[in-house]
Write an enzyme that holds these catalytic residues in place. Structure first.
Site, short mmCIF file in Angstrom:
data_model
loop_
_atom_site.label_atom_id
_atom_site.label_comp_id
_atom_site.label_asym_id
_atom_site.label_seq_id
_atom_site.Cartn_x
_atom_site.Cartn_y
_atom_site.Cartn_z
N SER A 1 91.88 -44.97 -59.04
CA SER A 1 92.54 -44.12 -60.02
C SER A 1 91.98 -44.41 -61.40
CB SER A 1 94.06 -44.39 -60.02
OG SER A 1 94.63 -44.07 -58.78
N GLU B 1 100.67 -41.24 -54.89
CA GLU B 1 99.30 -41.66 -54.58
C GLU B 1 99.34 -43.16 -54.28
OE1 GLU B 1 95.38 -40.23 -56.43
OE2 GLU B 1 95.85 -42.07 -57.54
#
Length: 378
Positions: free
Chosen positions: A156, A376
């Site tokens: 990320s 996520e």
């Protein structure tokens, strides 16, 4: 991310083609210097200030900018013009070769393990939106497929589309070094260490790095309502996308997005030394108390109401009435971190819903239908 040099460097964003002309934001207190341009050098160009791995350079920008409500100028403004997020501009068979700008350890000596903040120069060629991920292909052969390259690892992105230098040319990753300890001997086994995380944490400025992406749409920050509520729940390096959200909300001068809602961050880590970007978040809390809330769950230092370790789900339960009301009013809720965080969180939310006389299954279905639920995990 403390810096001994923080007081010597202003929060700046390059505005010249040679990368050496900057816009000063907070170096002259009380002088409304946001629109004042000046010419200077990056900190690491001064050899007397150059730390190992160009440590803390971008952190100095962050410190100075976040100590003043005067927001940082960003460029290129064209990054605001695209209607859809960039997706998979570079794929595993044709990755982009970027360069490492800096690698900084961002946890204290008592933190279990090492976490690094890594700034990557993509030259503006791999644009992304907040909440997306980059893929990284570590050098070397795939140990499971001799002769083939290593597989892509997703990370990320921990910065806004403008990067830590506010010029749209860099991206930042938050990476925990993966090591393996033999359960019998208790000793580290280097043969089983994480290939990509160790490559990244051991990198030095100028090293080349193969990246793919950007990828992902589920964690994109909805901006259609600048007064919306965003509840962010992260564990460890799962805080990465939330750092990007918060910088966009509170640090950068984005004309097309003037945030006036509520951002509420729950961060779970082992102890105080393990807190990531804590100074940034604390500064936002001081500057925008009506728009930002920040709650920490320190599992090795705090106790929950039952006397056990404090995890993020315990903090969620502590504020469950407020959270459920905000969700009923349309708040977005985000989860990012190790996949092992979700069962405990789901169990807590289900229990709270039942105590309120609600069906968690139905509520979750409605949140997903309304696109309020963003997860996520890895």
């Amino acid at each position: 991310m403390a810096s001994a040099l923080g007081a010597q460097v202003a929060a700046v964003a390059p505005i010249g083609s040679d990368g050496r002309h900057y816009r000063s934001c907070s170096s002259l207190k009380g002088n409304n210097s946001c629109n004042k341009s000046w010419t200077g050098k990056l900190a690491w160009e001064n050899k007397t200030l150059q730390p190992r791995h160009t440590k803390k350079v971008f952190c100095m920008y962050v410190q100075q900018a976040s100590k003043s409500k005067c927001k940082v100028a960003i460029k290129p403004l064209e990054l605001e013009n695209t209607k859809e997020p960039p997706l998979n501009l570079y794929k595993p068979k044709g990755p982009y070769t970027a360069s490492i700008v800096s690698v900084e350890r961002i946890v204290g000596p008592k933190a279990p393990g090492e976490t690094c903040h890594i700034v990557i120069d993509h030259g503006g060629n791999v644009p992304y939106w907040e909440g997306q991920s980059y893929g990284v292909i570590p050098p070397g052969e795939n140990p499971k497929k001799p002769g083939a390259p290593n597989t892509v690892r997703l990370y990320s992105i921990a910065s806004t589309r403008y990067g830590d230098s506010f010029d749209g040319r860099t991206a930042s990753l938050c990476v925990r070094r993966a090591v393996y300890y033999d359960p019998e001997t208790g000793k580290e086994d280097p043969s089983k260490k994480g290939i990509c995380s160790n490559f990244l944490c051991d990198s030095k400025p100028g090293d080349k790095i193969q990246i793919t992406g950007p990828s992902g749409k589920i964690m994109l920050l909805p901006e259609d309502d600048p007064n919306a509520t965003h509840i962010m729940i992260g564990t460890g390096t799962g805080v990465a996308p939330f750092r990007g959200y918060l910088r966009r909300m509170f640090m950068e001068d984005v004309s097309s997005f003037k945030f006036g809602g509520l951002a509420w961050l729950f961060l779970g880590v082992a102890n105080t030394d393990s807190l990531l970007y804590d100074e940034e978040f604390t500064n936002y809390l001081q500057q925008y108390p009506e728009n930002f809330r920040y709650d920490k769950a320190l599992s090795r230092e705090q106790k929950n109401k039952s006397g056990g370790k404090m995890y993020v789900q315990d903090k969620i339960e502590e504020y469950s009435d407020e959270i459920f009301k905000l969700l009923d009013d349309g708040a977005h809720i985000y989860f990012c971190g190790l996949k092992g965080m979700m069962p405990g969180i789901q169990d807590t939310l289900k229990r709270v819903a039942e105590q309120r006389g609600e069906s968690w299954h139905q509520k979750l279905s409605q949140l997903k239908k309304n696109k309020q639920w963003h997860v996520e995990v890895y």
